[in-house]
Design a protein around this motif. Sequence first.
Motif, short mmCIF file in Angstrom:
data_model
loop_
_atom_site.label_atom_id
_atom_site.label_comp_id
_atom_site.label_asym_id
_atom_site.label_seq_id
_atom_site.Cartn_x
_atom_site.Cartn_y
_atom_site.Cartn_z
N TRP A 103 1.03 -1.30 0.00
CA TRP A 103 -0.07 0.08 0.01
C TRP A 103 0.89 1.41 0.11
O TRP A 103 0.80 2.15 -0.84
CB TRP A 103 -0.90 -0.01 1.32
CG TRP A 103 -1.73 1.29 1.61
CD1 TRP A 103 -2.56 1.87 1.01
CD2 TRP A 103 -1.19 2.22 2.59
NE1 TRP A 103 -2.93 3.10 1.47
CE2 TRP A 103 -1.88 3.41 2.46
CE3 TRP A 103 -0.09 2.20 3.53
CZ2 TRP A 103 -1.95 4.34 3.36
CZ3 TRP A 103 0.17 3.26 4.51
CH2 TRP A 103 -0.61 4.18 4.01
N ASN A 104 1.98 1.21 0.86
CA ASN A 104 2.77 2.46 1.05
C ASN A 104 3.42 2.56 -0.43
O ASN A 104 3.49 3.75 -0.88
CB ASN A 104 3.64 2.38 2.04
CG ASN A 104 3.41 3.35 3.21
OD1 ASN A 104 2.74 4.45 2.73
ND2 ASN A 104 3.90 3.10 4.33
N ILE A 105 4.02 1.27 -0.88
CA ILE A 105 4.78 1.66 -2.15
C ILE A 105 4.03 2.11 -3.32
O ILE A 105 4.54 2.87 -4.13
CB ILE A 105 5.46 0.09 -2.52
CG1 ILE A 105 6.74 -0.23 -1.48
CG2 ILE A 105 5.84 0.00 -3.97
CD1 ILE A 105 6.87 -1.74 -1.55
N GLN A 106 2.64 1.67 -3.32
CA GLN A 106 1.80 2.19 -4.59
C GLN A 106 1.72 3.64 -4.37
O GLN A 106 1.09 4.26 -5.37
CB GLN A 106 0.42 1.31 -4.75
CG GLN A 106 0.76 -0.12 -5.16
CD GLN A 106 -0.40 -0.82 -5.30
OE1 GLN A 106 -0.58 -2.13 -5.27
NE2 GLN A 106 -1.65 -0.07 -5.40
N VAL B 211 6.91 -8.26 -2.16
CA VAL B 211 5.92 -7.57 -2.17
C VAL B 211 5.38 -7.17 -3.68
O VAL B 211 4.66 -6.09 -3.94
CB VAL B 211 5.72 -6.22 -1.29
CG1 VAL B 211 5.96 -6.74 0.21
CG2 VAL B 211 7.05 -5.55 -1.75
N TRP B 212 6.25 -7.49 -4.87
CA TRP B 212 5.98 -7.24 -6.25
C TRP B 212 5.36 -7.96 -7.02
O TRP B 212 5.12 -7.60 -8.28
CB TRP B 212 7.56 -7.05 -6.82
CG TRP B 212 8.50 -6.13 -5.69
CD1 TRP B 212 9.59 -6.51 -4.84
CD2 TRP B 212 8.33 -4.68 -5.70
NE1 TRP B 212 10.02 -5.53 -4.12
CE2 TRP B 212 9.42 -4.29 -4.84
CE3 TRP B 212 7.76 -3.58 -6.26
CZ2 TRP B 212 9.66 -3.08 -4.51
CZ3 TRP B 212 7.84 -2.40 -5.85
CH2 TRP B 212 8.86 -2.01 -4.94
N GLY B 213 4.75 -9.22 -6.15
CA GLY B 213 4.13 -9.90 -7.23
C GLY B 213 2.49 -9.86 -7.36
O GLY B 213 1.81 -10.72 -7.90
N PHE B 214 2.11 -8.74 -6.46
CA PHE B 214 0.71 -8.36 -6.51
C PHE B 214 0.64 -6.69 -6.61
O PHE B 214 1.42 -6.15 -6.23
CB PHE B 214 -0.01 -9.19 -5.39
CG PHE B 214 0.40 -8.64 -4.07
CD1 PHE B 214 -0.44 -7.41 -3.49
CD2 PHE B 214 1.58 -8.91 -3.42
CE1 PHE B 214 -0.30 -6.94 -2.23
CE2 PHE B 214 1.90 -8.31 -2.27
CZ PHE B 214 1.07 -7.51 -1.63
N GLU B 215 -0.84 -6.38 -6.99
CA GLU B 215 -1.11 -4.88 -6.81
C GLU B 215 -2.31 -4.86 -6.33
O GLU B 215 -3.33 -5.32 -6.60
CB GLU B 215 -0.82 -4.55 -8.21
CG GLU B 215 -1.12 -2.88 -8.40
CD GLU B 215 -1.05 -2.23 -9.88
OE1 GLU B 215 -1.33 -1.14 -10.12
OE2 GLU B 215 -0.30 -3.07 -10.72
N LEU B 216 -2.39 -3.82 -5.28
CA LEU B 216 -3.88 -3.41 -4.87
C LEU B 216 -4.63 -2.76 -5.78
O LEU B 216 -4.28 -1.89 -6.36
CB LEU B 216 -3.42 -2.68 -3.53
CG LEU B 216 -2.40 -3.16 -2.49
CD1 LEU B 216 -2.57 -2.32 -1.27
CD2 LEU B 216 -3.09 -4.52 -2.03
N ASP B 217 -5.87 -2.92 -5.64
CA ASP B 217 -6.68 -2.23 -6.60
C ASP B 217 -7.29 -1.09 -5.69
O ASP B 217 -7.09 -0.95 -4.53
CB ASP B 217 -7.78 -3.19 -7.10
CG ASP B 217 -8.77 -3.76 -6.06
OD1 ASP B 217 -8.95 -3.22 -5.00
OD2 ASP B 217 -9.06 -4.91 -6.36
N ASP B 218 -8.24 -0.47 -6.60
CA ASP B 218 -8.90 0.91 -6.04
C ASP B 218 -9.54 0.62 -4.77
O ASP B 218 -9.60 1.38 -3.77
CB ASP B 218 -9.66 1.65 -7.15
CG ASP B 218 -8.93 2.21 -8.08
OD1 ASP B 218 -7.79 2.30 -8.15
OD2 ASP B 218 -9.36 2.44 -9.06
N ASP B 219 -10.48 -0.45 -4.79
CA ASP B 219 -11.21 -1.07 -3.77
C ASP B 219 -10.33 -1.26 -2.28
O ASP B 219 -10.46 -0.67 -1.24
CB ASP B 219 -12.08 -2.08 -4.00
CG ASP B 219 -13.15 -1.67 -4.85
OD1 ASP B 219 -13.46 -0.59 -4.87
OD2 ASP B 219 -13.54 -2.65 -5.37
#
Length: 206
Positions: A140-143, A164-172
């Motif tokens: 979350w912080n990285i994004q 922590v690079w194998g997934f990405e948090l979406d807008d929700d």
Amino acid sequence: MCRSSAVARTALETSLDKLGLDAADLYLIHQPFGDYYGAWRAMEKAADEGLARAIGVSNFDPARLTDLALNARIVPAVDQVECHPFFQQGPALDAMRELGVQIQAWGPFAEGQHGIFTHPVLTQIGEKHGATAAQVALRWNIQRGVVVLPKSVNAERIQANIDVWGFELDDDDMAAIAALDKGRSEIIDHYAAATARMLNGMAIHD
């Protein structure tokens, strides 16, 4: 605390000697107390001489950071501040982006407060992405463009903090975490007189 430019120079030279280095990649002022303007001028000179490749600050709020940046010859490369899902530092992040200062997060795990490693919101998001609550907090912080400095002495956890690079948090996901913000530190109150007295009573180098 740095009470003079001479103390700041001595602190840097002592640090380099202890580390066995000719130069530091990054050297910071720890707190915006004492003669931090004098310390900053000494650090600018050290940067000019190649003793520090980059210089920055830590725990500077938006007003103190902006004031220093507007009056210094070298703008701080980074400002290292407490930053985690429960204290998200929105105004600080905005100010740093405007000034071209990189935000670094100390205490990205909130020093374990609020049950961050098992927090239901972070855990649920993690389950969706095959990640732990801790990895979600870091991602979350990285994004948000925040450099994270997680602390651990456990090899398995250190590796998990890297992965922590194998997934990405979406807008929700991001919105759910945004709702956790309490808007203040519960670790240290930098605006309290007692904090100023305590920090001015500390000396790293005489």
